[in-house]
Write a protein that holds these residues in place. Structure first.
Motif, short mmCIF file in Angstrom:
data_model
loop_
_atom_site.label_atom_id
_atom_site.label_comp_id
_atom_site.label_asym_id
_atom_site.label_seq_id
_atom_site.Cartn_x
_atom_site.Cartn_y
_atom_site.Cartn_z
N MET A 1 -48.36 -51.13 -8.69
CA MET A 1 -49.82 -51.14 -8.45
C MET A 1 -50.20 -51.49 -6.90
SD MET A 1 -52.85 -54.07 -9.97
CE MET A 1 -51.56 -55.08 -9.56
N LEU A 2 -49.60 -52.34 -6.36
CA LEU A 2 -49.76 -52.76 -4.98
C LEU A 2 -49.38 -51.76 -4.12
CD1 LEU A 2 -48.71 -56.66 -5.10
CD2 LEU A 2 -51.36 -55.76 -5.32
N LYS A 3 -48.51 -50.84 -4.33
CA LYS A 3 -47.90 -49.78 -3.53
C LYS A 3 -49.32 -48.73 -2.97
CE LYS A 3 -46.66 -46.07 -6.11
NZ LYS A 3 -45.40 -45.15 -6.66
N PHE A 4 -50.40 -48.87 -3.57
CA PHE A 4 -51.46 -48.15 -3.11
C PHE A 4 -52.63 -48.93 -2.45
CE2 PHE A 4 -50.20 -46.35 -7.29
CZ PHE A 4 -49.72 -45.31 -6.85
N LEU A 5 -52.18 -50.28 -2.44
CA LEU A 5 -53.36 -51.11 -1.87
C LEU A 5 -52.69 -51.88 -0.46
CD1 LEU A 5 -54.28 -53.03 -4.75
CD2 LEU A 5 -55.22 -51.13 -3.91
N SER A 6 -53.55 -52.26 0.53
CA SER A 6 -53.05 -52.85 1.77
C SER A 6 -53.44 -54.36 1.57
CB SER A 6 -53.61 -52.23 2.85
OG SER A 6 -55.21 -52.12 2.96
N LYS A 7 -54.76 -54.56 0.97
CA LYS A 7 -54.93 -55.94 0.80
C LYS A 7 -55.94 -56.04 -0.41
CE LYS A 7 -58.23 -58.89 3.62
NZ LYS A 7 -59.17 -58.82 4.90
N VAL A 8 -55.84 -57.37 -0.90
CA VAL A 8 -56.35 -57.66 -2.10
C VAL A 8 -56.90 -59.32 -1.87
CG1 VAL A 8 -56.07 -58.73 -4.53
CG2 VAL A 8 -54.84 -56.72 -3.85
N ARG A 9 -58.32 -59.42 -2.19
CA ARG A 9 -58.78 -60.54 -2.06
C ARG A 9 -59.64 -60.87 -3.38
NH1 ARG A 9 -61.02 -63.47 2.41
NH2 ARG A 9 -63.09 -64.58 1.62
N ILE A 10 -59.13 -62.17 -3.90
CA ILE A 10 -59.70 -62.70 -4.95
C ILE A 10 -60.46 -64.07 -4.70
CG2 ILE A 10 -59.07 -63.54 -7.26
CD1 ILE A 10 -56.37 -61.82 -7.20
N GLU A 11 -61.80 -64.09 -5.19
CA GLU A 11 -62.54 -65.14 -4.98
C GLU A 11 -63.00 -65.81 -6.42
OE1 GLU A 11 -65.43 -64.41 -1.97
OE2 GLU A 11 -64.56 -62.59 -1.56
N PHE A 12 -63.00 -67.07 -6.31
CA PHE A 12 -63.63 -67.57 -7.75
C PHE A 12 -63.61 -69.07 -7.67
CE2 PHE A 12 -59.00 -67.59 -7.74
CZ PHE A 12 -58.47 -68.63 -8.22
N ASN A 13 -64.70 -69.69 -8.30
CA ASN A 13 -64.66 -71.17 -8.34
C ASN A 13 -63.80 -71.72 -9.55
OD1 ASN A 13 -65.49 -73.70 -9.06
ND2 ASN A 13 -67.54 -73.46 -8.43
N PRO B 1 -70.28 -65.58 -8.44
CA PRO B 1 -69.46 -65.02 -9.57
C PRO B 1 -68.07 -64.58 -9.21
CG PRO B 1 -71.18 -63.32 -9.09
CD PRO B 1 -71.48 -64.62 -8.20
N PRO B 2 -66.97 -64.85 -9.97
CA PRO B 2 -65.72 -64.35 -9.45
C PRO B 2 -65.82 -62.88 -9.18
CG PRO B 2 -65.62 -65.64 -11.83
CD PRO B 2 -67.15 -65.49 -11.28
N GLN B 3 -64.88 -62.77 -8.20
CA GLN B 3 -64.88 -61.33 -7.49
C GLN B 3 -63.37 -60.85 -7.09
OE1 GLN B 3 -68.31 -60.39 -4.71
NE2 GLN B 3 -66.84 -60.01 -3.24
N ILE B 4 -63.18 -59.74 -7.10
CA ILE B 4 -61.98 -59.29 -6.59
C ILE B 4 -62.37 -57.94 -5.90
CG2 ILE B 4 -59.86 -58.04 -7.32
CD1 ILE B 4 -60.21 -59.34 -10.32
N THR B 5 -61.72 -57.87 -4.59
CA THR B 5 -61.75 -56.84 -3.70
C THR B 5 -60.42 -56.23 -3.26
OG1 THR B 5 -63.79 -58.06 -2.62
CG2 THR B 5 -62.89 -56.31 -1.32
N VAL B 6 -60.40 -55.00 -3.43
CA VAL B 6 -59.14 -54.31 -3.12
C VAL B 6 -59.51 -53.23 -2.02
CG1 VAL B 6 -58.25 -54.59 -5.42
CG2 VAL B 6 -59.43 -52.52 -5.09
N THR B 7 -58.53 -53.36 -1.21
CA THR B 7 -58.49 -52.08 0.11
C THR B 7 -57.25 -51.36 0.10
OG1 THR B 7 -59.40 -53.80 1.47
CG2 THR B 7 -58.66 -51.97 2.50
N PHE B 8 -57.62 -50.07 -0.47
CA PHE B 8 -56.57 -49.13 -0.49
C PHE B 8 -56.03 -48.85 0.95
CE2 PHE B 8 -58.99 -48.43 -4.05
CZ PHE B 8 -58.13 -48.17 -5.41
N VAL B 9 -54.68 -48.09 0.76
CA VAL B 9 -53.94 -47.84 1.94
C VAL B 9 -54.53 -46.94 2.91
CG1 VAL B 9 -51.67 -48.18 1.21
CG2 VAL B 9 -52.65 -46.00 0.84
N ASN B 10 -55.80 -46.17 2.42
CA ASN B 10 -56.57 -45.30 3.30
C ASN B 10 -57.87 -45.94 3.91
OD1 ASN B 10 -58.10 -45.41 0.86
ND2 ASN B 10 -58.21 -43.26 0.77
N GLY B 11 -57.86 -47.19 3.52
CA GLY B 11 -59.01 -48.04 4.12
C GLY B 11 -60.03 -48.04 3.33
N VAL B 12 -60.25 -47.49 2.08
CA VAL B 12 -61.36 -47.51 1.28
C VAL B 12 -61.28 -48.95 0.36
CG1 VAL B 12 -62.37 -46.42 -0.87
CG2 VAL B 12 -61.56 -45.05 0.90
#
Length: 127
Positions: free
Chosen positions: A1-13, A53-64
């Motif tokens: 799964m991570l091979k397609f991503l450059s960054k993962v940001r997980i935010e939560f309380n 609210p809890p949030q997950i942000t993913v950045t794909f290797v193409n920058g999206v």
């Protein structure tokens, strides 16, 4: 799964009862197999103290970049979406490396041509 991503940001309380999908997704990101698929992928965790609210942000290797509401989207749904988009990215890369135009546009008249080796079934064959 991570091979397609450059960054993962997980935010939560940590006190928010709606953080289950964020924690599950974080566990999937920290799995050995996921990390080995792309050691360069940054996995960031931001522990909040507000009511955001809890949030997950993913950045794909193409920058999206895509943002998911951790209260509404399950970790499995996010994972499946990443894998689906990743297959699309791999296909696009394969075509570009072969010198083909992307996206592939198939003329309408070709869409209606029956595929070789197929034939319509006769009524008596269906019984």
């Amino acid at each position: 799964m991570l091979k397609f991503l450059s960054k993962v940001r997980i935010e939560f309380n940590a006190l928010d009862p709606r953080l289950a999908s964020c924690m599950e997704f974080l566990a999937q990101c920290n799995a050995r197999k996921a990390k080995e698929s792309n050691p360069a992928c940054q996995v960031q965790v931001k522990r909040r103290t507000d009511d955001h609210p809890p949030q997950i942000t993913v950045t794909f290797v193409n920058g999206v970049e895509e943002v998911f509401d951790g209260t509404q989207t399950t970790a499995q749904t996010i994972r499946n979406m990443i894998l689906e988009k990743g297959q699309y990215l791999e296909t696009e890369q394969m075509f570009r490396e072969a010198g083909e135009k992307w996206p592939v546009i198939i003329p309408d008249e070709e869409l209606n041509i029956p595929a070789p080796g197929t034939k319509p079934r006769k009524a008596e064959d269906k019984k």
